[in-house]
Design a protein around this motif. Sequence first.
Motif, mmCIF file in Angstrom:
data_model
loop_
_atom_site.group_PDB
_atom_site.id
_atom_site.type_symbol
_atom_site.label_atom_id
_atom_site.label_comp_id
_atom_site.label_asym_id
_atom_site.label_seq_id
_atom_site.Cartn_x
_atom_site.Cartn_y
_atom_site.Cartn_z
ATOM 1 N N GLU A 103 10.099 34.048 50.259
ATOM 2 C CA GLU A 103 9.122 33.169 50.594
ATOM 3 C C GLU A 103 8.442 32.739 49.391
ATOM 4 O O GLU A 103 7.910 31.622 49.185
ATOM 5 N N ASP A 104 8.164 33.812 48.500
ATOM 6 C CA ASP A 104 7.214 33.687 47.373
ATOM 7 C C ASP A 104 8.193 32.878 46.649
ATOM 8 O O ASP A 104 7.453 31.939 45.863
ATOM 9 N N ILE A 105 9.478 32.726 46.276
ATOM 10 C CA ILE A 105 9.945 31.861 45.399
ATOM 11 C C ILE A 105 9.892 30.354 45.896
ATOM 12 O O ILE A 105 9.749 29.243 45.214
ATOM 13 N N ARG A 106 9.877 30.210 47.103
ATOM 14 C CA ARG A 106 9.818 28.799 47.620
ATOM 15 C C ARG A 106 8.460 28.479 47.308
ATOM 16 O O ARG A 106 8.410 27.216 47.106
ATOM 17 N N SER A 107 7.558 29.130 47.838
ATOM 18 C CA SER A 107 6.197 28.802 47.669
ATOM 19 C C SER A 107 5.819 28.229 46.247
ATOM 20 O O SER A 107 5.118 27.393 45.954
ATOM 21 N N VAL A 108 6.125 29.163 45.210
ATOM 22 C CA VAL A 108 5.816 29.115 43.744
ATOM 23 C C VAL A 108 6.656 27.772 43.295
ATOM 24 O O VAL A 108 5.927 26.922 42.460
ATOM 25 N N GLN A 168 12.065 24.233 47.109
ATOM 26 C CA GLN A 168 10.848 24.125 47.649
ATOM 27 C C GLN A 168 10.936 24.002 49.172
ATOM 28 O O GLN A 168 9.891 24.242 50.041
ATOM 29 N N THR A 169 12.077 23.797 49.792
ATOM 30 C CA THR A 169 11.965 23.633 51.479
ATOM 31 C C THR A 169 12.900 24.609 51.808
ATOM 32 O O THR A 169 12.682 24.589 53.094
ATOM 33 N N GLU A 170 13.789 25.069 51.261
ATOM 34 C CA GLU A 170 14.685 26.215 51.675
ATOM 35 C C GLU A 170 14.355 27.490 51.177
ATOM 36 O O GLU A 170 14.225 27.781 50.074
ATOM 37 N N LEU A 171 14.596 28.571 51.926
ATOM 38 C CA LEU A 171 14.720 29.961 51.348
ATOM 39 C C LEU A 171 16.252 30.181 50.802
ATOM 40 O O LEU A 171 17.140 29.677 51.297
ATOM 41 N N ILE A 172 16.214 30.834 49.472
ATOM 42 C CA ILE A 172 17.395 31.162 48.934
ATOM 43 C C ILE A 172 18.137 32.056 49.751
ATOM 44 O O ILE A 172 17.608 32.951 50.739
ATOM 45 N N SER A 173 19.539 31.954 49.716
ATOM 46 C CA SER A 173 20.282 32.890 50.602
ATOM 47 C C SER A 173 19.864 34.435 50.207
ATOM 48 O O SER A 173 19.561 34.896 49.093
ATOM 49 N N ILE A 194 13.032 32.242 39.195
ATOM 50 C CA ILE A 194 13.592 30.866 39.388
ATOM 51 C C ILE A 194 14.497 30.513 38.140
ATOM 52 O O ILE A 194 15.393 29.741 38.386
ATOM 53 N N SER A 195 13.992 30.771 36.945
ATOM 54 C CA SER A 195 14.727 30.469 35.971
ATOM 55 C C SER A 195 16.132 30.851 35.820
ATOM 56 O O SER A 195 17.248 30.603 35.541
ATOM 57 N N LYS A 234 22.759 28.054 39.723
ATOM 58 C CA LYS A 234 22.909 26.820 40.458
ATOM 59 C C LYS A 234 23.211 25.586 39.849
ATOM 60 O O LYS A 234 23.929 24.867 40.102
ATOM 61 N N LEU A 235 22.138 25.409 38.607
ATOM 62 C CA LEU A 235 22.393 24.314 37.923
ATOM 63 C C LEU A 235 23.553 24.205 37.089
ATOM 64 O O LEU A 235 24.362 23.070 37.005
ATOM 65 N N TYR A 236 23.919 25.158 36.774
ATOM 66 C CA TYR A 236 25.326 25.395 35.680
ATOM 67 C C TYR A 236 26.440 24.873 36.725
ATOM 68 O O TYR A 236 27.456 24.007 36.250
ATOM 69 N N LYS A 237 26.498 25.664 37.741
ATOM 70 C CA LYS A 237 27.623 25.558 38.522
ATOM 71 C C LYS A 237 27.616 24.078 38.965
ATOM 72 O O LYS A 237 28.922 23.524 39.312
#
Length: 439
Positions: free
Chosen positions: A413-418, A353-358, A287-288, A298-301
Amino acid sequence: MKRTFFAAASLLIGMTVTAQEVSFEEYDLGNGLHVILHQDNSAPVVTTSVMYHVGSKDENPERTGFAHFFEHLLFEGTKNIERGEWFNIVSSNGGSNNANTTTDRTYYYETFPSNNLELGLWMESERMLHPVINQIGVETQNEVVKEEKRQRIDNAPYGGLIYGTAVQPHLFKNHPYRWSVIGSMEHLDAASLDEFLAFNNKFYVPNNAVLVVAGDIDIQKTKQLITAYFGSIPKGASITRSFPEENPITQEIRVTEHDSNIQIPALALCYRTPAMTEKDAYVLNMISTYLSDGKTSKLYKKMVDENKSAMQVFAFNRPQEDYSMYNIFALPLGDKSLNQLETEIDEEITKLQTELISEKDYQKLQNKLENDFVNSNSSIEGIANSLARNYMLYDDTNLINTEINIYRSVSREDIRSVAKKYLNKNQRLRLEYLPESAR
């Protein structure tokens, strides 16, 4: 029991790339010293390293800073190495050396031309068996550590954020992670010589250490030298650890800290996360990378390129043996408020937390991690460090070959869940790090 592993990882990163095969052998000496050997005769260099299972968390709460202090103190000299001569011996024999300390371990290493393997082993055995710990050495290193603290924390912009002195006391209330690795200068000033001797006798013993020899070596000859230099070192008393657990954070902790060295405020959003050995810690590492690693993250852009609300933003999971820390730091651009930065960061976390990354972003993330995996084993010093760390902190030396499989197993799904499990407002520290003039 002696174990030999031969493993390799074949990676796909756009085109097929093969990671360096890291073969190693590990065994224990009779005094409990764990030994790991890695033979690579492609270049005439060898790294000898010792990692001790002692960090700032092992300190007396009234004597913080001991582990970091010993990182310096154990270069003072030994029974057979005159005071002040350690670095001269290394450099005059074509070598380099260094050491570092974390909350969980202390690491020393030398890299020499391979014809000086025996010298490296002798020096580390001297450090373990014959360190000279006296008042003049303590006083000398006390001044060195104080100057380091002045340079890195007291007089450095954002030093309290970078080195944790502004974060850890708020994120941890019970566990010894609540104080920083550099510790308290007042505690060091108050310590007696007997206290330093006792700390050394407890922690800097063979059964609390791992020795790694990596590079241009002959395995059988190296084993003989290790037995000769380390085999007779007495075993120390067994070390038991029982640290108090932290209660879950259930309400956002809001804190303001001030720094006389800065003009631009900073926002820190910090979360207490699971131990480094848990799969969730690996997901948080991913995630980092997704949020702030590189200009397309994502944050930088969003915050630096598009909204121009931040001059800098970065997120990182700081893995530790008992609890980890997930930190997001941001500096505003111009007259943008810290509240605006917080809103924009939270928007990206909510998406996680709510969407799957692409699928595209997921594949890009996997490619980046696989590339990092290949590069992490590209030097002898890096391999030695990884072998020691994986054995001591993960209890799995072969992670040097298999760790990438953990990342490969992480799904969208793991990324969203964590993200949903750990990165919530009511589970974090919200720290405004302000200039002194803002009081």
